[in-house]
Structures are given as C-alpha cells and as structure tokens.
Write a protein that holds these residues in place. Structure first.
Motif, PDB file in Angstrom:
ATOM      1  N   ARG A   8      75.934  34.479  35.101  1.00 35.45           N
ATOM      2  CA  ARG A   8      75.460  33.645  36.215  1.00 35.45           C
ATOM      3  C   ARG A   8      75.519  32.166  35.835  1.00 35.45           C
ATOM      4  NH1 ARG A   8      69.503  34.062  39.140  1.00 35.45           N
ATOM      5  NH2 ARG A   8      69.843  32.365  40.645  1.00 35.45           N
ATOM      6  N   ARG A   9      76.087  31.367  36.756  1.00 42.38           N
ATOM      7  CA  ARG A   9      76.178  29.921  36.543  1.00 42.38           C
ATOM      8  C   ARG A   9      75.775  29.195  37.820  1.00 42.38           C
ATOM      9  NH1 ARG A   9      82.141  29.461  33.591  1.00 42.38           N
ATOM     10  NH2 ARG A   9      81.654  30.797  31.783  1.00 42.38           N
ATOM     11  N   GLU A  10      75.124  28.073  37.636  1.00 44.79           N
ATOM     12  CA  GLU A  10      74.704  27.280  38.786  1.00 44.79           C
ATOM     13  C   GLU A  10      75.913  26.765  39.549  1.00 44.79           C
ATOM     14  OE1 GLU A  10      71.760  26.800  39.979  1.00 44.79           O
ATOM     15  OE2 GLU A  10      70.708  27.903  38.381  1.00 44.79           O
TER      16      GLU A  10
END
Length: 254
Positions: free
Chosen positions: A50-52
């Motif tokens: 997960r990455r912003e």
C-alpha cells in the motif's frame, strides 16, 4: 552435497536405494517450489504494498498475460509431475513386477493385533503338519530374495519395514505378494502402518536377518530330521500365482 535424507532409517534392501532416490527427487522438487512460492509472496508484498496516492487495480484475468500467472505455474507443476513419474516408473516395475527367482516363500497373516508368520516345511505345502508358525518373528538369510504371501484375517493391515523400504497393505480375502532381499544382518522393526483398531500401536513384529550359516542353523533347529540343502526347504507344490523359477529346478518348482 549434504545428505538431506540422512533422517531416513538405514537402508538394508537391494531396492531401497532406488526408492530413496525417488523420495529425494520429490523432496528437492517440493523444497525448491516451497522457497520459490515464499519468495514470490515476499516480492509481491514488497512491490504491491500500500502506498499513498496509488489506487489498487482490479484485474479480471481475461487477458492472456494475466492468465499466464496461473497457466505457467500449472505447466511447470505438470512437467515436474511427469518427471517424477518417469523416474518412478522403473522403480515401481523393479519392486512390483520384477520378482527375482527365489526358493524361500513365507506367508504372513495379519490379525488384530499381531503377525502370524508361517514357514513351509520340507513337503513344500502350506497348511500341513511340518509347517512352522511364529508370532511376530520373521527370520530370513542375508543376501537371498524372499517372497512374502500377505493375508489378513479381519481388517486392512499394512506390513511396513522402514529399513527395507517395504510397505504393503493386506486385505481380507486376498493373497498379495511382496518381496525383498536384505543386505545387512540385524534385527529390524515390523510395525503395522494401517490403523486397524484400538491395539494398532502395539502391533509390532521383528525381522531377523541372519548370516547364511546362522540361518542354516536356524532352519535345522526347526526341522531337525529334514536337512535341507543351502538352508532351504524344497518348494515343489506352490499354489498357482506363487510359482517362480528356482536355481535348483531349472525354471520350475513343480
């Protein structure tokens, strides 16, 4: 290379090495696939973490390059499976189909919860007065093929000798053949490998592999009035399906 299979019991049969080679092949293939799978999981967890600002993509798997993530591993597994089958087929034929000539035929009958081991007497017939029966004791000479006739009186049992790499189920109403040739004198365990009732864990016999002279002496003790050449009682009248070529009888036991 390290011997990763040293945890197995010592092999004391002529075909045990062939069976060990198949076990080793399956072991190494499974081990390699295990680490490859874990490595792929670890890589995907890192690459697709997960990455912003980045949304997950829904993959339908309708394109060939997407379906390849399933098809390619399936193909690899099939190839590995065929490889194991090709390596195992000659071993299966050797153990199950290529029974060597032998003069020593022993009947092993399983019942809850012990082994009844019956030896032919000099008349070469089962079920006669000169037979000798032992409870949980199988005596054989080293370096000689032995043919077993396996039966069961009640439920399914399984004669298992880890050191011989021999395991064969015994089914009520059937006479099933097996064979082995021990290569080292000693005393080896013969447990039942099929859950057969409350006393299953205590169903255990012993295989005694004797040097040639010691085995001949054992035979003389069982049939003192019937000396047998080479330590064997003659077998002239084996039932149909148990006949084999004998070195002394030029290809026939009858």
């Amino acid at each position: 290379m390290l011997n990763w299979m040293r945890w197995l019991p010592e092999n004391v049969s002529t075909y045990g090495g062939d069976i060990d080679s198949i076990i080793s092949l399956i072991y190494y293939v499974t081990l390699a696939w295990f680490f490859l799978t874990l490595g792929a999981f670890a890589l995907f967890l890192f690459l697709y973490r997960r990455r912003e600002g980045r949304r997950a993509t829904y993959v339908r798997g309708e394109r060939l390059r997407e379906a390849a993530w399933i098809l390619v591993p399936v193909l690899i597994v099939l190839v590995l499976d065929f490889w194991i089958d090709l390596r195992g087929a000659p071993v299966w034929a050797k153990v199950k189909g290529q029974v060597p000539p032998t003069e020593l035929v022993i009947q092993v009958t399983a019942k809850q919860f012990n082994w009844e081991i019956l030896y032919l007497g000099p008349d070469g017939k089962f079920g006669t007065e000169d037979d000798r029966q032992f409870e949980n004791e199988l005596h054989v000479p080293v370096g000689k093929p032995v043919r077993l006739v396996l039966k069961s009186k009640d439920v399914i049992h399984s004669l298992f000798s880890p050191h011989l790499r021999l395991k064969q189920d015994m089914v009520p109403g059937r006479a099933i053949e097996a064979w082995f040739e021990a290569t080292k004198p000693g005393k080896y365990e013969l447990p039942c490998a099929e859950l057969c009732g409350f006393g299953h864990s205590g169903m255990k016999g012993w295989l005694y592999v004797h040097p040639s002279e010691e085995y001949q002496q054992w035979v003389k003790e069982q049939w003192p009035s019937q000396p047998s050449e080479g330590g064997y009682a003659p077998l002239p009248n084996l039932p149909q399906g148990l006949r084999g070529r004998s070195p002394r009888s030029n290809g026939s036991l009858s």
